[in-house]
Design an enzyme around this catalytic site. Sequence first.
Site, mmCIF file in Angstrom:
data_model
loop_
_atom_site.group_PDB
_atom_site.id
_atom_site.type_symbol
_atom_site.label_atom_id
_atom_site.label_comp_id
_atom_site.label_asym_id
_atom_site.label_seq_id
_atom_site.Cartn_x
_atom_site.Cartn_y
_atom_site.Cartn_z
ATOM 1 N N ILE A 1 0.945 -1.262 -0.097
ATOM 2 C CA ILE A 1 0.005 -0.044 0.115
ATOM 3 C C ILE A 1 0.926 1.172 -0.209
ATOM 4 O O ILE A 1 0.939 2.219 -0.866
ATOM 5 C CB ILE A 1 -0.862 -0.083 1.257
ATOM 6 C CG1 ILE A 1 -1.952 -1.157 1.217
ATOM 7 C CG2 ILE A 1 -1.646 1.274 1.253
ATOM 8 C CD1 ILE A 1 -2.575 -1.236 2.293
ATOM 9 N N ASP B 1 11.046 2.903 5.752
ATOM 10 C CA ASP B 1 10.769 1.585 6.102
ATOM 11 C C ASP B 1 11.857 0.814 6.334
ATOM 12 O O ASP B 1 12.818 0.570 5.245
ATOM 13 C CB ASP B 1 9.947 0.839 4.811
ATOM 14 C CG ASP B 1 9.376 -0.325 5.259
ATOM 15 O OD1 ASP B 1 9.887 -1.232 6.050
ATOM 16 O OD2 ASP B 1 8.347 -0.743 4.732
ATOM 17 N N ALA C 1 -4.155 2.799 8.554
ATOM 18 C CA ALA C 1 -3.635 1.672 8.823
ATOM 19 C C ALA C 1 -4.278 0.797 9.970
ATOM 20 O O ALA C 1 -5.018 -0.148 10.030
ATOM 21 C CB ALA C 1 -2.366 1.751 8.850
ATOM 22 N N ARG C 2 -4.020 1.272 11.048
ATOM 23 C CA ARG C 2 -4.493 0.626 12.366
ATOM 24 C C ARG C 2 -4.692 1.973 13.196
ATOM 25 O O ARG C 2 -3.907 2.804 13.548
ATOM 26 C CB ARG C 2 -3.715 -0.420 12.785
ATOM 27 C CG ARG C 2 -3.255 -1.971 12.228
ATOM 28 C CD ARG C 2 -4.537 -2.594 12.402
ATOM 29 N NE ARG C 2 -4.583 -3.951 11.615
ATOM 30 C CZ ARG C 2 -5.097 -3.577 10.004
ATOM 31 N NH1 ARG C 2 -5.647 -2.707 9.779
ATOM 32 N NH2 ARG C 2 -5.089 -4.679 9.508
ATOM 33 N N ASP D 1 -9.225 6.450 9.586
ATOM 34 C CA ASP D 1 -10.282 5.171 9.067
ATOM 35 C C ASP D 1 -10.749 4.565 10.367
ATOM 36 O O ASP D 1 -11.500 3.489 10.187
ATOM 37 C CB ASP D 1 -9.702 4.463 8.090
ATOM 38 C CG ASP D 1 -10.464 3.812 7.402
ATOM 39 O OD1 ASP D 1 -11.698 4.091 7.078
ATOM 40 O OD2 ASP D 1 -10.356 2.589 6.866
ATOM 41 N N GLU E 1 -13.874 10.200 21.189
ATOM 42 C CA GLU E 1 -13.232 11.358 21.455
ATOM 43 C C GLU E 1 -12.960 12.280 20.042
ATOM 44 O O GLU E 1 -12.768 13.327 20.063
ATOM 45 C CB GLU E 1 -12.011 11.219 22.274
ATOM 46 C CG GLU E 1 -10.905 10.544 21.470
ATOM 47 C CD GLU E 1 -11.048 9.167 21.932
ATOM 48 O OE1 GLU E 1 -10.056 8.402 21.578
ATOM 49 O OE2 GLU E 1 -12.192 8.576 22.310
ATOM 50 N N HIS F 1 -13.608 2.882 8.751
ATOM 51 C CA HIS F 1 -12.997 1.628 8.375
ATOM 52 C C HIS F 1 -13.420 1.144 7.163
ATOM 53 O O HIS F 1 -13.589 0.075 6.773
ATOM 54 C CB HIS F 1 -13.084 0.399 9.426
ATOM 55 C CG HIS F 1 -11.856 -0.630 9.391
ATOM 56 N ND1 HIS F 1 -11.769 -1.658 10.134
ATOM 57 C CD2 HIS F 1 -10.646 -0.591 8.659
ATOM 58 C CE1 HIS F 1 -10.637 -2.345 9.695
ATOM 59 N NE2 HIS F 1 -9.783 -1.512 8.783
ATOM 60 N N LEU F 2 -13.085 2.014 6.214
ATOM 61 C CA LEU F 2 -13.629 1.827 4.717
ATOM 62 C C LEU F 2 -12.374 1.524 3.580
ATOM 63 O O LEU F 2 -12.617 1.170 2.807
ATOM 64 C CB LEU F 2 -14.114 3.183 4.230
ATOM 65 C CG LEU F 2 -15.380 3.804 4.793
ATOM 66 C CD1 LEU F 2 -15.669 5.154 4.027
ATOM 67 C CD2 LEU F 2 -16.613 2.950 4.667
ATOM 68 N N GLY F 3 -11.242 1.311 4.408
ATOM 69 C CA GLY F 3 -9.880 0.907 3.618
ATOM 70 C C GLY F 3 -10.147 -0.038 2.428
ATOM 71 O O GLY F 3 -9.797 0.259 1.273
#
Length: 405
Positions: A148, A167, A230-231, A255, A260, A272-274
């Site tokens: 990605i 990375d 991502a997370r 996502d 809050e 969470h549409l990824g």
Amino acid sequence: MFKIQTLNKIAAVGLNQLERDVYEIASDINNPDAILVRSADMHSMEISDSVKAVARAGAGTNNIPIPELTEKGVVVFNTPGANANAVKELVILGLLLASRPAISANAWAKGLTGKGDEIPDLAEKGKSQFVGPELKGKTLGVIGLGAIGAMVANLALKFGMEVIGYDPFLSVKAALSLDHNVKIAETLDTVFAKSDYITIHVPQTNDTKGMINATTIKTMKDGVRILNIARGGLVNNADILAALDSGKVAAFVSDFCAEELLNHPKVICLPHLGASTPEAEDNCAVMAAAQLKDFLEFGNIVNSVNFPKTVTDNPIPQGGTRLCISHKNIPDTISKFTTILGEAKLNIASFINQARGDVAYNIIDVDGKVTDDIIAKLAACDTVNRVRPIFADQTVHHEATSDDD
């Protein structure tokens, strides 16, 4: 016949990879051989000892109890790259929305309902409150250059952006897929210091959880815009909100909804549409099913998050047995296997051993039929987690674990 339990709705195009005369597939099934899952939380689930593999139709595996399954010799698969295009497109949308407040502008424009002929003039007067910067000429920092991240980096160049990638585990495959104009940073600090936009594409681990926090935000440019597709746990929400309030961070796109975040004017929360495209769901289902099929029928492991890649193209010897053995990666274990097979007068036709950290996996092809007592002897070795024979005639699929009586 193999039994497959599905914990979520799996795209039919994936399930169709599994022939119905060989596989029984259902959401409610006793003692399955394998589990196909998307987002269902398996941590509180009682997983049958019959389960040999779990395939996640997606990249993330936070919903799967991997250490527990590894100890039982259960292979956990994911589908890296299968939903990469869908996520890439959402990231690009996120970059645009972080720059141009189109969602707020649309909500404001809807408030003009009933103004009739006044609407064009009111719109012209009101549009100044929705000014936002262009992407062209800005610097995007991409943290994580897997399938990605690499796609996002390459596409951002097409928008005229400068791109810095980071990375520490950059694979050869990912490196080859990167445009040569993507600059590779040696440290995260470089990405934080130089980026106008930052997008995160790493798994959530003990090392990455909360990586965007008050300390790291201080090292960023004023007015930075941050995306997390991502997370959820990669960003400390309290710290990002404080930075938004102070103006240090201009916008945050996530996502992952959280109480809050929902009503902050500088936050765009998505549910969470990824990977929520029919194409991505199909791709993930096809890949997950194919990996399960290859493992259950031939013992091959590809794209496992807890076992080493182990693949053979050799056919199982006619009238013979393929032994798939998982064990702790401890010296002298393999010699125990060869001793047991030698004492049984069984000739080894081929032998593949691969290791990944503390975990090892073997594919051993034997010329003869391996009996239950030999399987029990192999399973009784103190380092062994699981022994699974695959017989050439495919009429018997017996398996034993080191916990068998």
